[in-house]
Enzyme design. Structure first.
Site, PDB file in Angstrom:
ATOM      1  N   LYS A 179      -3.223   9.249  -9.518  1.00  0.00           N
ATOM      2  CA  LYS A 179      -3.675   8.080  -8.752  1.00  0.00           C
ATOM      3  C   LYS A 179      -5.032   7.655  -9.310  1.00  0.00           C
ATOM      4  CE  LYS A 179      -4.182   6.345  -4.044  1.00  0.00           C
ATOM      5  NZ  LYS A 179      -5.475   5.667  -4.260  1.00  0.00           N
ATOM      6  N   SER A 203       0.852  -1.184   0.000  1.00  0.00           N
ATOM      7  CA  SER A 203       0.000   0.000   0.000  1.00  0.00           C
ATOM      8  C   SER A 203       0.889   1.236   0.000  1.00  0.00           C
ATOM      9  CB  SER A 203      -0.897   0.005   1.239  1.00  0.00           C
ATOM     10  OG  SER A 203      -1.668  -1.168   1.316  1.00  0.00           O
ATOM     11  N   CYS A 213     -20.135 -10.693  25.982  1.00  0.00           N
ATOM     12  CA  CYS A 213     -21.047  -9.788  25.276  1.00  0.00           C
ATOM     13  C   CYS A 213     -21.417 -10.383  23.919  1.00  0.00           C
ATOM     14  CB  CYS A 213     -20.387  -8.428  25.084  1.00  0.00           C
ATOM     15  SG  CYS A 213     -21.361  -7.284  24.073  1.00  0.00           S
ATOM     16  N   LYS A 258      -4.041  12.553  -1.385  1.00  0.00           N
ATOM     17  CA  LYS A 258      -5.460  12.315  -1.665  1.00  0.00           C
ATOM     18  C   LYS A 258      -6.186  13.651  -1.758  1.00  0.00           C
ATOM     19  CE  LYS A 258      -6.999   8.614  -1.617  1.00  0.00           C
ATOM     20  NZ  LYS A 258      -7.331   7.653  -0.571  1.00  0.00           N
TER      21      LYS A 258
END
EC number: 6.5.1.2
Length: 652
Positions: free
Chosen positions: A109, A78, A418, A302
């Protein structure tokens, strides 16, 4: 006839290259179709002369039974994300500290799906998805239906290349219009459409949907020296390469390029979600190396997410697999980044308090990372008489008292029994990145839990056909498929199991790093914290979390139950023994190597247990110096670090 078939194949492939790669058609559609029909007729009459790279082999389709797993020879990492100029400057500072003369290549990108293509002697052998970076899916038959991917390269190379498969906006619009007419659910966005297309079992569907690609990397060793040279070579070999990129040493110029691209983003024929900045020198890339998750020589800026206003109607509180209670806002529906959004995360109680978020507020909603809807802040000018939000004191699932630790921002349920915590843990265990039990999703997990058939992950391997048949909506065929998927998961490599256990701080990549050293889940029952902390890329937090988990008696019982059920405990990849010659040492390669290439040297060092880094510091244990070694060698000498040469490494 053999000669004419070869002539037509070469001619049509050249026309296809001009059209798809150069974006400069060199023949009319009617002339192309006439030649194409001639080739089809000849191939039908003389099937023994059909060539592997014939354009006719990309038309029509077959029905595939499924997709096999494919282990990447060269892992796919990544990228580290950046959302501001400051983060880019910090990246630039880190790189320039090691290489003051470094230049960068900024590339678009593409918002698509990562693919890996492997060629032998110039012929396409394997096309695969990214998967988890180490193991993807073999989608070769579908890849062959993408028109701009060459079946044969212009040179007889053995090479592995990387890129993005995407769907153009025009194709996306046409497909959704057709789906609407047929009463089918429309795709949310081009990326989802591309993803769904690549996983089609009917290859003719892939051919019709007109996916396209941009290639950007040679993953296998290359004779090129710079990233821009790699792009040029990829184009020469017949691949589609994106024409927008910027080569510079200046982060100011990179930022100008980003702003220029952002301004014309909507004018492009395809979706992009940012700009990737890479160190242009491949030698510098090798020296900078990788973290556990990402290369140190690249960063992905980004674009800011699209934002919309919406009203908070109510808030749901849900329990995750680690006990964290997460608030989610129910909203008036808004269109955001191509999808309808009616729910958005509020992150945690500290975030709610910090932003003073209240039910009834008008808020700004965006998609974090263009994926997860989240509330950014409150539009205070539109607030009326909304009251401060009531924060739950009891678990919404089990009713136990919630805790809010001083060092955490979230509420947490600490009741190990739980129901929600158990169900989320079971879902995680069965998920794709963990044990990958196909079909065992949240709905079936909930039914199994409520029926009393499963209480922990080991119970999954005790399920019978009769158990599944008792569940509402499960027929015999579905039960058989689920049992087959459970059985298949037993043979997974052990890092999948370790990740599936849901231990805090132990992600999929960390699981692999741990098992590369220990080789077997059982060995972790007695592993020492300080030993684990020495593993490259880990540290004390991960080591403490892992040892605390396996020190519990329940962990030993669970491992024993899984082992008894036939679940594989062994790591199937390459194991590094703790007594390896260089285990735990931090090593730096510098200078020119004469007998090994840098990748071979790095692989050998890592096989011997070393952590290979790109810079010399006080933490460096050893420097391997080739010829013409410069500042790194001098720094190693000044720090008194051990220095060896290439011959010493070869003899190990």
């Amino acid at each position: 006839m053999k000669k004419r078939i070869k002539e037509l194949t070469d001619l049509l492939n050249r026309y296809r290259y001009d059209y798809y790669t150069k974006d400069a058609p060199s023949v009319s559609d009617s002339d192309y179709d006439k030649l194409y029909r001639e080739l089809v007729t000849l191939e039908q009459s003389y099937p023994e002369y059909v060539l592997q790279d014939s354009p006719t082999q990309q038309v029509g389709g077959t029905i595939l039974k499924g997709f096999e797993k494919y282990r990447h020879q060269y892992p796919l990492f990544s990228l580290q994300d950046a959302f501001s100029r400051e983060e880019l400057d910090a990246f630039d500072k880190r790189v320039k500290a090691e290489f003051p003369n470094a230049t960068y290549l900024a590339e678009l990108k593409i918002d698509g799906l990562s693919i890996s293509l492997s060629y032998e002697n110039g012929f396409l052998q394997v096309g695969a998805t990214r998967g988890d970076g180490n193991i993807g899916e073999n989608i070769t038959e579908n890849i062959k239906k993408i028109k701009d991917i060459p079946h044969q390269l212009s040179e007889p190379l053995t090479i592995t290349v990387r890129g993005e498969a995407y769907m153009s906006r025009q194709s996306f619009k046409a497909i959704n219009e057709a789906r609407q007419e047929n009463g089918e659910t429309e795709f949310a966005n081009p990326r989802n459409a591309a993803a769904g297309t690549l996983r089609q079992l009917d290859t003719s569907v892939v051919a019709k949907r007109q996916l396209a690609t941009f290639l950007y990397q040679e993953a296998s060793p290359t004779a090129r020296n710079q990233q821009n040279e790699v792009l040029a070579e990829l184009a020469d070999l017949g691949f589609s390469v994106n024409p927008y990129y910027q080569l510079t040493s200046s982060m100011d110029e990179i930022w100008d390029f980003i702003k220029t691209i952002e301004a014309k983003r909507d004018q492009l024929a395809y979706d992009i979600d940012g700009v990737v900045i890479k160190v242009n020198s491949l030698a510098m890339q090798e020296e900078l190396g990788f973290t556990v998750k990402a290369p140190r020589w690249a960063i992905a800026y980004k674009f800011p997410a699209e934002e919309k206003e919406a009203e908070i109607l109510s808030v749901d509180w849900t329990v995750g697999r680690t006990g964290v209670v997460t608030p989610t806002a129910n909203l008036t529906p808004v269109q955001l980044a191509g999808t309808t959004v009616s729910r958005a995360t509020l992150h945690n109680v500290d975030y709610i308090a910090e932003k003073d978020i209240r039910i009834g507020d008008t808020v700004i909603v965006y998609k974090a990372g263009d994926i997860i809807p989240a509330v950014l802040n409150v539009v205070m000018s539109k607030r009326n008489q909304q009251e401060v939000m009531l924060i739950p004191k009891l678990c919404p699932s089990c009713g136990s008292e919630l805790v809010h630790f001083e060092d955490e921002v979230a509420l947490r349920c600490i009741n190990p029994l739980c129901p929600s915590l158990i169900q989320r843990s079971l879902e995680h265990f069965a998920s794709r990145d963990a044990m990958n039990i196909t079909g065992l999703g949240p709905a079936i997990v909930e039914k199994l839990f409520l029926a009393g058939f499963v209480h922990d992950v080991a119970d999954i391997y005790q399920l019978t056909k009769e158990d599944f048949m008792q569940l509402d909506g499960i027929k015999e065929k579905s039960a058989d498929k689920l049992l087959a998927a459970i059985e298949a998961s037993k043979s997974n490599s052990a890092e999948k199991l370790l990740f599936g256990l849901g231990i805090r701080h132990i992600g999929s990549k960390v699981s692999r790093l741990i098992l590369e050293v220990y080789g077997d889940i059982s060995a972790l029952l007695t592993a020492k914290e300080e030993e684990i902390a020495r593993i490259d890329g880990l540290g004390s937090t991960i080591a403490q979390s892992l040892t605390q988990y396996f020190e519990q008696k329940t962990a030993a019982i669970l491992v024993d139950e899984l082992k008894t059920a036939g679940v594989n405990m062994h790591y199937s990849g390459q194991k590094v023994n703790s007594d390896a010659a260089l285990f735990g040492l931090t090593v730096v390669l510098t200078g020119k190597l004469n007998q090994l290439n840098r990748n071979e040297a790095k692989d050998k060092l890592e096989a011997l247990g070393a952590k290979v880094t790109g810079s010399v510091s006080k933490k460096t244990d050893l420097v391997i110096a080739g010829s013409d070694a410069g500042s790194k060698l001098e720094k190693a000498k000044s720090l008194g670090i051990r220095i060896e040469d290439e011959d010493w490494l070869r003899k190990l």
